[in-house]
Design a protein around this motif. Structure first.
Motif, PDB file in Angstrom:
ATOM      1  N   ASP A  65       0.834  -1.197   0.000  1.00  0.00           N
ATOM      2  CA  ASP A  65       0.000   0.000   0.000  1.00  0.00           C
ATOM      3  C   ASP A  65       0.873   1.252   0.000  1.00  0.00           C
ATOM      4  O   ASP A  65       1.772   1.393   0.826  1.00  0.00           O
ATOM      5  CB  ASP A  65      -0.915  -0.005   1.225  1.00  0.00           C
ATOM      6  N   VAL A  89       0.394   1.984  -5.889  1.00  0.00           N
ATOM      7  CA  VAL A  89      -0.385   0.854  -5.377  1.00  0.00           C
ATOM      8  C   VAL A  89      -1.244   1.329  -4.205  1.00  0.00           C
ATOM      9  O   VAL A  89      -0.742   1.979  -3.293  1.00  0.00           O
ATOM     10  CB  VAL A  89       0.545  -0.284  -4.916  1.00  0.00           C
ATOM     11  N   HIS A  90      -2.535   1.009  -4.261  1.00  0.00           N
ATOM     12  CA  HIS A  90      -3.458   1.330  -3.173  1.00  0.00           C
ATOM     13  C   HIS A  90      -4.178   0.055  -2.767  1.00  0.00           C
ATOM     14  O   HIS A  90      -4.818  -0.595  -3.594  1.00  0.00           O
ATOM     15  CB  HIS A  90      -4.493   2.375  -3.611  1.00  0.00           C
ATOM     16  N   ARG A  91      -4.073  -0.298  -1.496  1.00  0.00           N
ATOM     17  CA  ARG A  91      -4.797  -1.461  -0.978  1.00  0.00           C
ATOM     18  C   ARG A  91      -6.191  -1.011  -0.572  1.00  0.00           C
ATOM     19  O   ARG A  91      -6.352  -0.019   0.138  1.00  0.00           O
ATOM     20  CB  ARG A  91      -4.077  -2.056   0.226  1.00  0.00           C
ATOM     21  N   ALA A 128      -5.398  -9.682  -0.527  1.00  0.00           N
ATOM     22  CA  ALA A 128      -5.279  -8.242  -0.718  1.00  0.00           C
ATOM     23  C   ALA A 128      -5.904  -7.896  -2.066  1.00  0.00           C
ATOM     24  O   ALA A 128      -5.610  -8.542  -3.077  1.00  0.00           O
ATOM     25  CB  ALA A 128      -3.820  -7.815  -0.700  1.00  0.00           C
ATOM     26  N   LEU A 130      -5.912  -4.880  -4.651  1.00  0.00           N
ATOM     27  CA  LEU A 130      -5.106  -3.691  -4.898  1.00  0.00           C
ATOM     28  C   LEU A 130      -5.556  -2.964  -6.151  1.00  0.00           C
ATOM     29  O   LEU A 130      -5.980  -3.588  -7.124  1.00  0.00           O
ATOM     30  CB  LEU A 130      -3.629  -4.081  -5.059  1.00  0.00           C
TER      31      LEU A 130
END
Length: 181
Positions: A65, A89-91, A128, A130
């Motif tokens: 993240d 990248v964004h979780r 996860a 993402l």
């Protein structure tokens, strides 16, 4: 006064979106990862969505993240590299509205899931989800070979097949054909 984005930025954005939408998989290298990995994905609302790092899902090495990633997109017709772009990248937090929308898109594209009805619960618990958001311009096309050695895997053949194996298999077919005649 509003300023229009330059034409090249619009072209790059359109190229990233169209190439990524049409590609069956993308090659992603996370920060600190030894090599790019092929990942199945879905393009949704301006970003590539991927799911993994859980039981029965694809590994996501180096994708954290807030981290960065490099995404290479191949063409479907010949498999050659079309475009390479950088991403943030964004979780997505489980059960958030963004997560629910992402999982709805991803679930429809997940092939051969052993528990298709339980996917959202399993992804919330073990995986996860993402978003890989493009940061802007495309990377220049590389020159030269980008070939890398294959990643280590336990799925290798350690000894050659026995020399008699082709003869044994071929002999069975011949006897079976003789019985039919």
């Amino acid at each position: 006064m509003t300023s229009e984005p330059p034409a090249q930025a619009l072209f790059d954005q359109a190229l990233i979106e169209e190439a990524t939408k049409k590609s069956g998989l993308i090659w992603v290298r996370g920060a600190g990862a030894p090599a790019a990995r092929p990942l199945w994905h879905v393009w949704h609302e301006g970003a590539a969505l991927v799911v993994g790092d859980g039981a029965g899902e694809q590994p996501l090495p180096g994708l954290t993240d807030g981290g960065a990633a490099e995404v290479a997109v191949r063409g479907k017709d010949k498999g050659g590299r079309l475009v390479t772009w950088r991403a943030t990248v964004h979780r997505l937090e489980a059960a958030s509205p963004e997560w629910e929308a992402a999982v709805a898109e991803l679930k429809g594209k997940r092939l051969n899931a052993p528990d298709s009805e339980e996917i959202p619960a399993r992804w919330a618990r073990d995986c996860a989800v993402l978003r890989l958001v493009p940061t802007g311009a495309v990377e220049p096309q590389p020159t030269g070979s980008l070939a890398e050695p294959p990643l280590p895997t336990p799925a290798t053949t350690r000894v050659p097949a026995p020399a008699a194996l082709p003869r044994l298999l071929g002999g069975r077919r011949k006897r079976g054909q003789a019985n039919r005649a």
